[in-house]
Scaffold this motif. Structure first.
Motif: not given
Length: 505
Positions: A83, A96, A99-100, A112, A239, A389, A392, A396
Motif C-alpha cells: 500500500y 484502496d 487504487y481499485v 469496494r 491502511n 485487500y 488491491t 499493484q
C-alpha cells in the motif's frame, strides 16, 4: 450518484460567490507524528481487547494462537509495504477505493465503496463503540453482564460526541487522536509490564511448549482460517492513512515512514499483550470473558483494578475517533468521483471539514448498533476486508505490467505482493469452507452494488425530474450544513458548465 459522474448537461452545484473561495479545501495538517497516531490509533481500537477470545477459540491452543498473532502482524506489514507503493504512486485520498477504481475501472471501485458503505466501516465503528461501552459499564455490573440496551445507548452517545468533534475541526480531531493513542499505548504497556512481572514470578505455565500447544479441541484448518480473520480484525486500520493522503504533509516521505514505524510497533505490542493475558488467565477463563483486560486487571491489580477498564475505554474511544475521521474521507472521495451523492463531497466554508460525509458515516454506524453480537460482525468484516485487500494488492502487480515506466517514489519487490496474495487465497478459501453462510452473505451484499452502479452511476441520461429533485435536495443539504464544494471541484464544474454553454451556442 446524483445523475451520473459529473456528466454534461446536468445542473451544476449551487454556488455562492460570497462564501466560496479558492481557500475552501481540505488542509494539509497531518504531520508524521499525527500520521503514526492515525495508524496506531486505528489499529489499536477494540481488536486487542476483543479478538484474543476469538483467535484462541478458533486456534484451539495458546501456542498456535500466539503464532497466528505473529504471522498476522508480518502479513499486515507486507500488505502495508504494498500500500505504501500504491499510496505514493497514486497520491489520492480514498485508499484502496481510489487504487481499485484507477486500476480496474469504475465498477470495481464502486463495489469496494459500496461494501465499505454498507458493512465494513459502519461495522468496524460499531464494534469499537460497543467495546467501549462494555468496558465502561462492566465495573458497574460486577455480578452480571451489562444490559444490551445500556451498552448500545452509551455506544451511540460516544459516536455522536466524536462526530461533533470531527465536524468542528480537523485539528481537534487529530489532537484527540494523538492524546488517546498515547493513552491506549499506556494501557497496553501496563498489561505488558504486569505480564513480565508474572513471568518473573514463574507464572508461565501456558507458555511452556508442552502446555502451549496442548489443544483443548481438535485442530481444524477452517477454524484456523477464522482465527486469522479474528486476528486480522485486530490489525484492521493499517491502511487508513492512505485514505487521507491529500491532508498529509509531504506524503511521499511521511506515508512510508509512518507505516514503517507503526506496523512493527503494533505487532510487538499485540504479541506481548497476548503473552501477558495467558500468564494470569487460563484458556477457559479467557474464553469465558467478553472483557478480557478487565478480568486480567481484577486478577493482578487488586484495589486499583479500575485502571484497566478506564484505560481500555480511553483506547476504544480513540479508536472510534480515528475510524470516523478516515472513513468519512473515503465517502468524501467517493462522492467527489461521482460514485455517491455529491453532497458528501462538500466541506464546511469555515471549518474545512466534510460535515455531510461525517454525518453519513455516523448515521450508518448508529444503524449497526441494532445488534450487539460483535463476533459475527467481526467475521463479516474480516472476510470482506481481506477480499478487497487482495484485489488491491493484485492491482499493484497489474499496474506494474500495464505501466512499468510510471514514476514510483517507492518500489517494493514483487515477491511481497505475491506472498500476500498466497496468504490471502489460503485465508479466503478456508474461511469459505468453514463459514460458507457468512462468506456468501458478504458476497451477496457486495453484488447488490452492481445494479446500483449501473442505475446510479453508469446511466447518464436520467429523467430531468429526478435530476431536478436531487439538485433541490443537494441545495437543502448545503443550507443545513453550510457546506460548498472544495475549490478544485468548483473549478472543474465551472469548466464543464462553460463547455456545455459553448456547445449550445
Amino acid at each position: 450518484m446524483d445523475g451520473g459522474p459529473r456528466q454534461r448537461g446536468s445542473p451544476g452545484p449551487p454556488t455562492n460567490p460570497n462564501t466560496e473561495s479558492s481557500s475552501v479545501a481540505l488542509k494539509k495538517e497531518i504531520g508524521l507524528i499525527s500520521a503514526c497516531c492515525i495508524i496506531v490509533g486505528n489499529i489499536i481500537g477494540s481488536g486487542i481487547f476483543v479478538s484474543p477470545k476469538g483467535v484462541l477459540e478458533n486456534a484451539s491452543s495458546v501456542g498456535l494462537a500466539l503464532i497466528i498473532w505473529i504471522i498476522t502482524g508480518i502479513i499486515t506489514a507486507i500488505g502495508a509495504l504494498c500500500y505504501a507503493e500504491l499510496g505514493v504512486t497514486i497520491p489520492k485520498s480514498g485508499g484502496d477505493y481510489s487504487y481499485v477504481k484507477d486500476i480496474f475501472g469504475g465498477l470495481a471501485g464502486f463495489l469496494r465503496l459500496w461494501i465499505a458503505l454498507l458493512v465494513i466501516y459502519p461495522t468496524n465503528q460499531a464494534v469499537i463503540a460497543l467495546t467501549f461501552s462494555n468496558y465502561v459499564l462492566q465495573p458497574l455490573f460486577p455480578s452480571c453482564l451489562p444490559p444490551d440496551s445500556g451498552i448500545r445507548l452509551l455506544a451511540a452517545v460516544c459516536l455522536l460526541l466524536l462526530t461533533w468533534v470531527n465536524c468542528s475541526s480537523v485539528r481537534w480531531a487529530t489532537r484527540v487522536q494523538d492524546f488517546f493513542t498515547a493513552g491506549k499505548l499506556l494501557a497496553l504497556g501496563l498489561i505488558i509490564i504486569m505480564g513480565i512481572v508474572q513471568i518473573c514470578k514463574g507464572q508461565f505455565y501456558w507458555l511452556e511448549p508442552v502446555h502451549a500447544f496442548e489443544p483443548f479441541q481438535e485442530y481444524d484448518m477452517g477454524r484456523i482460517a477464522l482465527a486469522f480473520l479474528q486476528g486480522s480484525f485486530a490489525y484492521g486500520g493499517w491502511n487508513f492513512l492512505n485514505y487521507v493522503t491529500e491532508e498529509l504533509i509531504d506524503p511521499y516521505k511521511n506515508l512510508p515512514r509512518a507505516i514503517f514505524i507503526s506496523i512493527p510497533l503494533v505487532t510487538f505490542v499485540y504479541v506481548l499483550a497476548n503473552v501477558a493475558y495467558v500468564t494470569a488467565m487460563s484458556p477457559n477463563e479467557l474464553l469465558a470473558s467478553n472483557a478480557v483486560a478487565v478480568i486480567f486487571g481484577e486478577k493482578l491489580l487488586g484495589v486499583v483494578s479500575w485502571i484497566m477498564p478506564i484505560s481500555v475505554a480511553l483506547s476504544t474511544f480513540g479508536g472510534v475517533n480515528g475510524s470516523l475521521f478516515t472513513s468519512s474521507r473515503l465517502f468524501f472521495v467517493g462522492a467527489r468521483e461521482g460514485h455517491l451523492p455529491r453532497l458528501l463531497a462538500m466541506i464546511h466554508v469555515n471549518r474545512f471539514t466534510p460535515i455531510p460525509a461525517l454525518l453519513f458515516t455516523c448515521i450508518s454506524t448508529l444503524l449497526m448498533l441494532c445488534t450487539s453480537d460483535m463476533y459475527t460482525l467481526i467475521n463479516y468484516v474480516g472476510f470482506i476486508n481481506y477480499l478487497f485487500y487482495g484485489v488491491t494488492v493484485a492491482g499493484q502487480i497489474v499496474l506494474r505490467i500495464k505501466q512499468p515506466d510510471l514514476y514510483r517514489p517507492i518500489k517494493v519487490s514483487l515477491a511481497w505482493p505475491v506472498i500476500y496474495l498466497l496468504f490471502w487465497a489460503f485465508l479466503l478459501i478456508f474461511s469459505l469452507y468453514s463459514e460458507p453462510m457468512v462468506c456468501c452473505i458478504g458476497l451477496a451484499i457486495m453484488l447488490t452494488g452492481v445494479p446500483v452502479y449501473f442505475a446510479g452511476v453508469y446511466w447518464e441520461n436520467k429523467p430531468k425530474n429526478f435530476i431536478s429533485f436531487v439538485a433541490k435536495m443537494t441545495r437543502l443539504g448545503q443550507k443545513l450544513c453550510l457546506v460548498v464544494y472544495p475549490a478544485e471541484d468548483k473549478r472543474r464544474d465551472d469548466e464543464e458548465n462553460r463547455e456545455e454553454a459553448d456547445e449550445k451556442l
